[in-house]
Design a protein around this motif. Structure first.
Motif, PDB file in Angstrom:
ATOM      1  N   ASP A  90      70.886 -25.705  11.035  1.00 39.59           N
ATOM      2  CA  ASP A  90      69.628 -25.672  10.097  1.00 39.59           C
ATOM      3  C   ASP A  90      69.328 -27.149  10.043  1.00 39.59           C
ATOM      4  O   ASP A  90      67.926 -27.339   9.751  1.00 39.59           O
ATOM      5  N   LYS A 117      75.357 -30.576   1.262  1.00 37.76           N
ATOM      6  CA  LYS A 117      75.952 -30.042   2.236  1.00 37.76           C
ATOM      7  C   LYS A 117      76.323 -30.712   3.383  1.00 37.76           C
ATOM      8  O   LYS A 117      77.533 -30.653   4.071  1.00 37.76           O
TER       9      LYS A 117
ATOM     10  N   ASP B 184      70.241 -16.436  16.208  1.00 43.69           N
ATOM     11  CA  ASP B 184      70.648 -16.909  15.003  1.00 43.69           C
ATOM     12  C   ASP B 184      69.587 -17.438  14.246  1.00 43.69           C
ATOM     13  O   ASP B 184      69.286 -18.774  14.509  1.00 43.69           O
ATOM     14  N   ALA B 186      68.157 -18.302  10.433  1.00 43.35           N
ATOM     15  CA  ALA B 186      68.599 -18.401   9.071  1.00 43.35           C
ATOM     16  C   ALA B 186      67.322 -18.232   8.253  1.00 43.35           C
ATOM     17  O   ALA B 186      66.084 -18.774   8.498  1.00 43.35           O
ATOM     18  N   PHE B 188      65.812 -19.494   5.125  1.00 44.27           N
ATOM     19  CA  PHE B 188      66.245 -20.745   4.338  1.00 44.27           C
ATOM     20  C   PHE B 188      65.689 -20.569   2.805  1.00 44.27           C
ATOM     21  O   PHE B 188      64.506 -19.794   2.717  1.00 44.27           O
ATOM     22  N   GLU B 202      76.217 -19.128  -0.942  1.00 38.79           N
ATOM     23  CA  GLU B 202      75.593 -18.493   0.393  1.00 38.79           C
ATOM     24  C   GLU B 202      76.535 -17.413   0.837  1.00 38.79           C
ATOM     25  O   GLU B 202      75.880 -16.400   1.354  1.00 38.79           O
ATOM     26  N   ASP B 203      77.618 -17.502   0.768  1.00 38.41           N
ATOM     27  CA  ASP B 203      78.572 -16.374   1.283  1.00 38.41           C
ATOM     28  C   ASP B 203      78.015 -15.053   0.529  1.00 38.41           C
ATOM     29  O   ASP B 203      78.103 -13.844   0.813  1.00 38.41           O
ATOM     30  N   ARG B 243      71.461 -14.570   8.782  1.00 33.54           N
ATOM     31  CA  ARG B 243      72.171 -15.344   7.472  1.00 33.54           C
ATOM     32  C   ARG B 243      70.967 -15.897   6.609  1.00 33.54           C
ATOM     33  O   ARG B 243      70.066 -16.288   6.806  1.00 33.54           O
ATOM     34  N   SER B 245      70.494 -19.421   4.206  1.00 31.43           N
ATOM     35  CA  SER B 245      70.738 -20.958   4.186  1.00 31.43           C
ATOM     36  C   SER B 245      70.140 -21.613   3.060  1.00 31.43           C
ATOM     37  O   SER B 245      68.831 -21.630   2.903  1.00 31.43           O
ATOM     38  N   LEU B 246      70.947 -22.194   2.102  1.00 30.30           N
ATOM     39  CA  LEU B 246      70.384 -22.897   0.952  1.00 30.30           C
ATOM     40  C   LEU B 246      69.884 -24.316   1.263  1.00 30.30           C
ATOM     41  O   LEU B 246      70.665 -24.878   1.900  1.00 30.30           O
TER      42      LEU B 246
END
Lengths: 128, 247
Positions: A90, A117, B184, B186, B188, B202-203, B243, B245-246
């Motif tokens: 990311d 993070k 993959d 994300a 965001f 996130e989970d 997924r 993602s923060l």
């Protein structure tokens, strides 16, 4: 102390310090500054990971960013490493935006979240 | 006939709006259609090939202008346009795609005529260039179609997560369109403020995303996806995002 580990910590603290409201940034373009901070956060993480990869430290061939990604991916069955892999990916995406894509719309990032993070990984005693 | 007409000017402004973009694209299509009509007329009238040669050169120039100034810009704006109005963006892409297909067919026919009409070496080369440019353009349109579906999916997930997790204050979403063909990707998300651990949130959101993905796949099962003009609409039913993602 491992110089990569040390540099990683220095960069993270540097970003944290620059983000303090007391820092005089009136004459600096806000977006440029934030892009620089994203870049430094990415390299804080990059150096933290490479600190545990001695072969990559001395390697002079190949794309180290990709090699780090591949190593993390290969070990991502471990939840803790998977987390590092995701944050690394990311941050890599965000750094690419920050450094190379001036025309693209800005991600809705929050530097506090990014810093938290990255720091949560930088301060780990062990990644692998 | 005014063959100079093809050398229309394209807007070079950095803040091209969706409507200006649509206007520029339609303008390009119209001007090029008139150039193609001129080629057909010249062939019917058995005029000199030199006039056709000139139109070919101008068409190549016009395409290059269009590609650099408009299509190049679309790469950085496609997600914004699709977010602003996915219907108009879809129509725009459909227009470009259908017109481009007509052109490819036209160039094929013209190649047959080229043999009978003794086109010069240079003209044959230009004709091949025009054909290749249209084929390349088709690939670019496919990429834009795929990115548009990516945006629609991102928006749907974002809106659904906002409803399902009203306890968080969602601000906005973002993704990197250049990753459209990656495995993959994300999604965001930015949240206003929160007390929980970032990775825990996130989970939680990831398990929700997984269930939304499953629902999407179930809905898409049994739907026969269109295949128009060789374009692939598979991305309509696929899930891009693996997924959240923060950031």
């Amino acid at each position: 102390m491992n110089p990569y580990y040390e540099y990683s910590q220095t960069l993270t603290h540097c970003v944290y310090s620059m983000m303090q409201p007391t820092v005089a940034i009136d004459n600096i373009d806000k977006l440029s500054l934030e892009k620089s901070l994203i870049n430094r956060l990415y390299y804080a993480l990059y150096n933290r990971i490479i600190a545990e990869l001695p072969k990559l430290q001395i390697s002079t061939t190949g794309n180290k960013h990709k090699q780090i990604n591949d190593i993390l991916l290969s070990k991502s069955s471990n939840r803790s490493i998977e987390q590092v892999h995701q944050v690394f990916n990311d941050m890599k995406t965000l750094r690419e935006w920050a450094d190379y894509k001036p025309n693209e719309s800005a991600p809705p990032y929050n530097l506090n979240i990014l810093q938290t993070k990255v720091y949560s990984i930088v301060k780990r005693k062990k990644i692998f | 006939m005014d063959i100079k007409k093809i050398s229309f000017s394209l807007s070079l402004v950095a803040t091209l709006s969706l409507q200006t973009f649509v206007d520029n694209s339609n303008n390009y299509i119209q001007e090029e259609k008139s150039a193609i009509k001129s080629v057909v007329e010249l062939l019917e009238e058995n005029k000199k090939n030199s006039e056709i040669a000139l139109i070919f050169t101008q068409m190549i120039d016009a395409y290059q202008q269009f590609n650099e100034n408009v299509i190049g810009f679309l790469y950085s704006k496609i997600t914004d346009f699709a977010r602003e109005d996915s219907q108009i963006t879809g129509q725009l892409l459909a227009n470009l795609a259908l017109y481009n297909d007509e052109k490819i067919k036209f160039y094929k026919e013209l190649k047959k005529i080229a043999k009978k009409n003794k086109f010069s070496k240079e003209m044959k080369k230009d004709l091949l260039t025009l054909e290749q440019l249209s084929k390349d353009f088709k690939k670019e349109i496919q990429r834009f179609i795929d990115i548009s579906y990516m945006e629609i999916e991102a928006k749907n997930y974002f809106e659904a997560l906002k409803v399902l997790h009203a306890e968080y204050k969602f601000n906005d979403y973002w993704y990197s369109a250049s990753e459209v063909y990656n495995d993959d990707i994300a999604l965001f998300l930015s949240l206003d403020s929160f007390d929980d651990d970032i990775f825990d949130i996130e989970d939680r959101l990831n398990s929700e995303l997984l269930s939304l993905k499953t629902q999407k796949q179930q809905l898409a099962e049994g739907i026969e996806l269109p295949n128009i003009g060789g374009f692939n609409f598979d991305k309509m039913s696929k899930s891009h995002f693996t997924r959240v993602s923060l950031i």
